[in-house]
Design a protein around this motif. Structure first.
Motif, short mmCIF file in Angstrom:
data_model
loop_
_atom_site.label_atom_id
_atom_site.label_comp_id
_atom_site.label_asym_id
_atom_site.label_seq_id
_atom_site.Cartn_x
_atom_site.Cartn_y
_atom_site.Cartn_z
N GLY A 86 0.77 -1.12 -0.26
CA GLY A 86 -0.06 -0.14 0.02
C GLY A 86 0.83 1.38 0.13
O GLY A 86 0.49 2.38 -0.20
N VAL A 87 2.00 1.22 0.39
CA VAL A 87 2.99 2.40 0.57
C VAL A 87 3.55 2.87 -0.80
O VAL A 87 4.15 3.93 -0.86
CB VAL A 87 4.00 2.56 1.47
N GLN B 3 -3.55 5.23 -7.29
CA GLN B 3 -2.87 6.50 -7.23
C GLN B 3 -2.75 7.01 -8.57
O GLN B 3 -2.75 8.28 -8.57
CB GLN B 3 -1.74 6.33 -6.21
N ILE B 4 -2.12 6.27 -9.26
CA ILE B 4 -2.13 6.74 -10.87
C ILE B 4 -3.50 7.26 -11.36
O ILE B 4 -3.42 8.36 -11.78
CB ILE B 4 -1.25 5.63 -11.72
N GLY B 5 -4.48 6.49 -11.19
CA GLY B 5 -5.74 7.19 -11.53
C GLY B 5 -5.95 8.28 -10.90
O GLY B 5 -6.64 9.21 -11.62
N ARG B 6 -5.77 8.46 -9.74
CA ARG B 6 -6.08 9.87 -8.94
C ARG B 6 -5.46 10.99 -9.55
O ARG B 6 -6.01 12.05 -9.72
CB ARG B 6 -5.77 9.44 -7.38
N VAL B 7 -3.95 10.77 -9.94
CA VAL B 7 -3.37 11.82 -10.40
C VAL B 7 -3.93 12.09 -11.83
O VAL B 7 -3.89 13.21 -12.26
CB VAL B 7 -1.76 11.59 -10.40
N PRO C 299 -2.94 8.16 3.63
CA PRO C 299 -3.74 9.09 3.76
C PRO C 299 -3.78 10.31 2.83
O PRO C 299 -2.56 10.76 2.50
CB PRO C 299 -3.31 9.76 5.05
N GLY C 300 -4.70 10.39 2.01
CA GLY C 300 -4.92 11.63 1.06
C GLY C 300 -4.67 11.05 -0.40
O GLY C 300 -4.18 11.99 -1.28
N THR C 301 -4.47 9.86 -0.56
CA THR C 301 -3.88 9.38 -1.71
C THR C 301 -4.98 8.40 -2.21
O THR C 301 -5.72 7.51 -1.55
CB THR C 301 -2.58 8.83 -1.89
N GLY C 302 -4.76 7.78 -3.35
CA GLY C 302 -5.52 6.36 -3.63
C GLY C 302 -6.79 6.64 -4.30
O GLY C 302 -7.30 7.68 -4.40
N LEU D 102 -1.81 14.24 -5.35
CA LEU D 102 -0.17 13.78 -5.07
C LEU D 102 -0.47 13.58 -3.67
O LEU D 102 0.75 12.84 -2.91
CB LEU D 102 0.68 14.79 -5.62
N GLY D 103 -1.42 14.07 -2.98
CA GLY D 103 -1.33 14.15 -1.43
C GLY D 103 -0.70 15.24 -0.80
O GLY D 103 -0.57 14.88 0.67
#
Lengths: 321, 321
Positions: free
Chosen positions: A104-105, A166-170, A200-203, B174-175
């Motif tokens: 997850g990190v 996280q790639i999707g989020r960005v 936190p704050g990602t994904g 990006l968080g």
């Protein structure tokens, strides 16, 4: 006082390269009550007894102690997401020491690496970098030509796990549309949830970012996905017998044929394993211009031999895994 | 037939460099009923009569016709966000031809440029790029050291307009945490709304991304903002007499002193105008290590002279505006 010493936690951090004093300071500040020591060992080498016996907490990448040296050890935390490299080690098989992983990190750093490569390629960073070395401002006209941004681009993510999310989020923040691909169907909202650790704050915890979800382990399902008119294909699959050379000449041709007219040809990002793609077919597709470029954090083999043709391809960006 | 010809729209696109056939094709496809022609002229030069007289729709960056050649012209669309360069032109002052601008469209490209530079700097892209040129895989140990990601980083955006908002959107994905700074107070939800054109799927329409809002045109307000412990400072202010050299030695020292311990020193991004910062003070702060790096799309002067010290600073990335 003897008791106090015995009960003080001793955190041992083992890595394949030295831990910088700055990083050691950060770790120490997170564990103010513990004694922290670090050790640099070649990958896979056994942790020497004199270090292992003092540790109560172990943080490691690939190095483990012999079980007889683990009498004080209360937990082993792995810096890797998976444990495949250590599952057969006696300390895992023969002791009941709790084990945690870093699953997850890796979303944020690998998503940053991915998006950095997209932007470097699409915004011609190498061109401005080389011009800066030459103290050359005047390339602006050449520079502006053929720069595209990601608004409206279609980003296909093969393997929508913590990194893919996280790639999707960005990508979504850049204005792109995200298409998720998973092995098993995710047809219900609950099946789309990421139940693992999320920085936190990602994904994409709820799986709400993709405009559509696709699935399958067979070629027909993959081909349907590759026919969506993708501008980006991100490969974030685990390497298994089924995914070995999962993408080859036929897949690259399909990806290219369905690309949106007027857009650059599709850009491929491989953050999985080199063997997931047929690397010779990739080189051919890049040479023929049916793919627009590739960012490869992984190759086959690794390290990539010095005389390998991938190194000199102008539209390929390689980083050492 | 004569009437049909007269009524057919004629779209003239004037730019300082040639329009590629590919781009012309895209424009033509958006205006299938119109005749489209393109013209390449040096910046500011008057559009020759023979071109201007045929145009019913004009898209231009800095080139305008004489009013007497504008008898068929129904609209002038500017490729720039502002009109300051053309406000005194007779065609603006003496005719009632409607004028539109491209205000709002620059968020995605400039946000991409900004984030690309952050990632290139923090993820040591130049190092892998140079290693790739040398066919060198083996730098991985040196490569991994001191790479940081943006999770939890504090991004301060001086000037939270359409560009700043899109930077905020990507930074948040990006968080990172976003801190907005505007000239006037934005204390109510409605005052935080972006009422201009927003590229769909981008920006921060409601102004909901920042963790806090700050404002002021005086040094005291600016200094309070620079004391937030920012990891990134993005300068996206208009150049006015008040903002000329708005950031100098005192501001860089403050930014540096309040940086989070254990983090790299603050990184400065200037997408405004070169004169907004005291460039000599910036060079000193970078040399002294009180700033960690800078991405400069603008310099003072432009073009940057060939012998200027900025070109060779290792932690500075320059692109030609």
């Amino acid at each position: 006082m003897g008791d106090a010493l015995v009960h003080k936690e001793h955190l041992l951090v083992v890595f394949f390269q030295p831990i910088s004093p700055q990083l050691l300071g950060i770790i120490q500040s997170k564990f103010p009550q513990a004694e922290v020591s670090t050790l640099s060992l070649p990958r896979g080498e056994t942790i020497p007894s004199e270090y292992a016996r003092e540790a109560t907490l172990l943080v490691t990448f690939t190095n483990l102690p012999n079980p007889e040296d683990a009498q004080n050890l209360k937990i082993i935390h792995f810096l890797s997401a998976g444990l495949d490299h250590s599952l057969h080690h006696p300390i895992i098989r023969e002791t009941s020491i709790p084990v945690t992983t870093s699953s997850g990190v890796h979303g944020p750093p690998i998503a940053e690496w991915t998006v950095m490569n997209w932007l470097v390629a699409s915004r011609k960073y190498n061109f401005t970098y080389e011009n800066q070395k030459k103290h050359n401002w005047t390339g602006v006209n050449e520079y502006v030509q053929d720069i595209h941004d990601n608004v409206g681009k279609k980003v296909g993510i093969l393997g929508y796990g913590s990194i893919g999310r996280q790639i999707g989020r960005v990508a979504s923040a850049l204005g792109a549309k995200v298409y998720a691909y998973t092995a098993s169907p995710r047809s219900t909202p609950s099946s789309r949830i990421d139940n693992g650790f999320i920085v936190p704050g990602t994904g994409d915890k709820d799986g709400s970012i993709p405009v559509s979800w696709h699935h399958g382990t067979d070629k027909a399902s993959l081909h349907e996905f590759l026919s969506l008119g993708l501008d980006h294909l991100v490969i974030s699959l685990p390497l298994t017998p089924e995914t070995t050379k999962f993408l080859g000449a036929e897949e690259f041709a399909l990806l290219s044929a369905r690309a949106t007219p007027g857009h650059p040809k599709p850009y491929l990002t491989n953050i999985s394993r080199g063997k997931v793609i047929d690397q010779d077919a990739l080189i051919q597709a890049l040479k023929a211009g049916s793919l627009g470029g590739a960012a490869l954090d992984v190759t086959d083999p690794e390290p990539l031999p010095e005389d390998h043709p991938l190194w000199d391809m102008p539209n390929v960006q390689i980083s050492p895994h």
